[in-house]
Write a protein that holds these residues in place. Sequence first.
Motif, short mmCIF file in Angstrom:
data_model
loop_
_atom_site.label_atom_id
_atom_site.label_comp_id
_atom_site.label_asym_id
_atom_site.label_seq_id
_atom_site.Cartn_x
_atom_site.Cartn_y
_atom_site.Cartn_z
N GLY A 119 0.84 -1.18 0.00
CA GLY A 119 0.00 0.00 0.00
C GLY A 119 0.88 1.23 0.00
N ASN A 120 0.30 2.39 -0.15
CA ASN A 120 1.09 3.61 -0.13
C ASN A 120 1.80 3.80 1.21
N ASP A 121 1.15 3.41 2.30
CA ASP A 121 1.82 3.54 3.59
C ASP A 121 2.97 2.56 3.73
N ASP A 122 2.79 1.34 3.21
CA ASP A 122 3.87 0.35 3.26
C ASP A 122 5.11 0.85 2.53
N GLN A 123 4.90 1.28 1.30
CA GLN A 123 6.00 1.81 0.50
C GLN A 123 6.67 2.99 1.19
N ALA A 124 5.86 3.85 1.80
CA ALA A 124 6.39 5.07 2.40
C ALA A 124 7.29 4.78 3.59
N PHE A 125 6.99 3.74 4.36
CA PHE A 125 7.85 3.44 5.50
C PHE A 125 9.27 3.11 5.04
N TRP A 126 9.40 2.45 3.91
CA TRP A 126 10.73 2.19 3.36
C TRP A 126 11.37 3.48 2.84
N GLY A 127 10.57 4.31 2.18
CA GLY A 127 11.10 5.58 1.69
C GLY A 127 11.57 6.48 2.81
N ILE A 128 10.83 6.49 3.91
CA ILE A 128 11.24 7.31 5.06
C ILE A 128 12.52 6.77 5.67
N ALA A 129 12.68 5.44 5.71
CA ALA A 129 13.94 4.87 6.20
C ALA A 129 15.11 5.32 5.33
N ALA A 130 14.91 5.33 4.01
CA ALA A 130 15.97 5.82 3.10
C ALA A 130 16.27 7.29 3.35
N MET A 131 15.22 8.08 3.59
CA MET A 131 15.41 9.50 3.89
C MET A 131 16.20 9.67 5.18
N MET A 132 15.89 8.87 6.18
CA MET A 132 16.63 8.91 7.43
C MET A 132 18.10 8.58 7.21
N ALA A 133 18.37 7.59 6.35
CA ALA A 133 19.76 7.21 6.08
C ALA A 133 20.53 8.38 5.46
N ALA A 134 19.88 9.10 4.55
CA ALA A 134 20.52 10.26 3.94
C ALA A 134 20.77 11.35 4.97
N GLU A 135 19.79 11.61 5.82
CA GLU A 135 19.89 12.69 6.81
C GLU A 135 20.87 12.37 7.94
N ARG A 136 20.98 11.12 8.29
CA ARG A 136 21.83 10.73 9.41
C ARG A 136 23.28 10.50 8.99
N GLY A 137 23.57 10.52 7.70
CA GLY A 137 24.92 10.21 7.26
C GLY A 137 25.24 8.74 7.38
N PHE A 138 24.21 7.90 7.28
CA PHE A 138 24.40 6.45 7.31
C PHE A 138 25.30 6.04 6.15
N PRO A 139 26.13 5.02 6.33
CA PRO A 139 27.03 4.62 5.24
C PRO A 139 26.29 4.44 3.93
N ASN A 140 26.83 5.02 2.87
CA ASN A 140 26.19 4.98 1.57
C ASN A 140 26.27 3.59 0.94
N PRO A 141 25.30 3.23 0.10
CA PRO A 141 25.39 1.98 -0.65
C PRO A 141 26.56 2.03 -1.63
N PRO A 142 26.92 0.89 -2.19
CA PRO A 142 27.95 0.90 -3.25
C PRO A 142 27.56 1.86 -4.37
N ALA A 143 28.56 2.41 -5.04
CA ALA A 143 28.31 3.42 -6.08
C ALA A 143 27.44 2.88 -7.20
N THR A 144 27.45 1.57 -7.41
CA THR A 144 26.66 0.98 -8.49
C THR A 144 25.20 0.75 -8.09
N SER A 145 24.85 1.03 -6.84
CA SER A 145 23.49 0.83 -6.35
C SER A 145 22.78 2.17 -6.21
N PRO A 146 21.45 2.17 -6.18
CA PRO A 146 20.72 3.43 -5.94
C PRO A 146 21.09 3.97 -4.56
N GLN A 147 21.14 5.27 -4.46
CA GLN A 147 21.57 5.93 -3.23
C GLN A 147 20.35 6.34 -2.38
N TRP A 148 20.61 6.61 -1.10
CA TRP A 148 19.51 6.83 -0.15
C TRP A 148 18.58 7.96 -0.58
#
Length: 457
Positions: A119-148
């Motif tokens: 559902g839209n809420d299900d998808q969004a919880f993952w998107g928010i986790a990715a946003m948190m990773a970007a904001e917190r400076g969480f280690p980035n994925p490999p360069a060949t993968s999509p970034q946070w």
Amino acid sequence: MRFFPTKKAVGWAFVPALLSTFCNAIELDVNDKDSIKAAAKIAAEGLVEYYHGDEPGQIPGNLPQPYYWWECGAMFGALIDYWYYTGDDQFNQIVINGMLHQVGTANAFMPPNQTQALGNDDQAFWGIAAMMAAERGFPNPPATSPQWLALAQAVFNSQANQWDSATCNGGLRWQIFSFNNGYDYKNTISNGCFFHLAARLARYTGNQTYAEWARKSYDWTKQVGLITPDYKFYDGATVDTNCTHMDRIQWTYNGGIYLSGAAFMYNITNGTGFWADELGAILEAQVVYFKDEKIMYEVACEPYGKCNIDQRSFKAYLARWMGVTTQVAAFTRTKIMNWLTQSAIGAARNCIGGTDKQTCGARWTPDVEAKWDGNFGVGEQMSALEVFQNLLAPSYRPPCTASTCGNSTGDPSAGTGNSLRPGRTNRPATTGDKVGAGFLTTLCLGLLLGGTYWLIA
């Protein structure tokens, strides 16, 4: 059914003895950072024991039954903050591997292996986790993968593409596709997550288009009545009544998602005007989720022992979103920290279950003696983790932006492939010019989606 973690199995013969134990297995001094971190570590390690996606033959990014896919994304968000607040990186790789495994063909967290639970809420919880990773400076994925950042943008864009003005004068439906059960419902958590993600993207990127979407979504939620004049947050409304018939149940995570979204908008607007007023009013209204105005509880189901698997995790998100609110809106700190402190003490009193006597239960309120209440699971463990670690929030720097400490690469057109459109005319998202330090170009492919899923939200 009862679900037992492999390392914390509790035989039924031992339950009476465990319920009569009165020692406090998780020691917590709310005034000592080291004590808070130690309590968070115990809760986090107990939480991860439920996860097997890093084991041979298992699927990264999935929790076992009876848990739905969205809760694993929520769990990863908790672990991102756990790393940020404690410096303990033991779970980082399972978070990175699991999130990247679940991005789907359009990098918008719409994976084909979840066609029956999306559902839209299900998808969004993952998107928010990715946003948190970007904001917190969480280690980035490999360069060949999509970034946070690009992953969060893809989720936002795919949802903006679903804004439905044909019914109820706007808003997101709960489900993405018309053949899914729940497509005829516009729920507050789906719209709240969209608002919340837009607000965070606006702050991180400085792109005004995200801010405009945040305000549009928020205004719609108020106008339709899902946010009442006294700032109650109802569950949702049915499309066939033009959203005049509402489910008036109030859940903690609905209050929390709007509280923190408004806090990010408050921060963007320098703490003045509309968002200052709205944030203050939302904050005051959160008292409904605190028994005797002190300890967090799930008011709609917890007093009756009726919370389902999903609902047992909702307190985790209110605690998380209250914590980040204190970082971007300092005036909220006194009230929020009083609530979180009392709640954390209550949670620690109840983290006494299992054979290790450190498994966390569901009920933190004073009517439960200093003992385990017999409940356990991902939701219970994650809620304790979040209320512990967010005691640290005011003393840590606020989330990064692209112009401060953020270093995640974005793609403002991510997730905008035409095949994302769920069979009706939708307004595609426009996110303006590139922001930040440069962007990946993501080829958005079509999605093969379907199935049904009815999440209590």
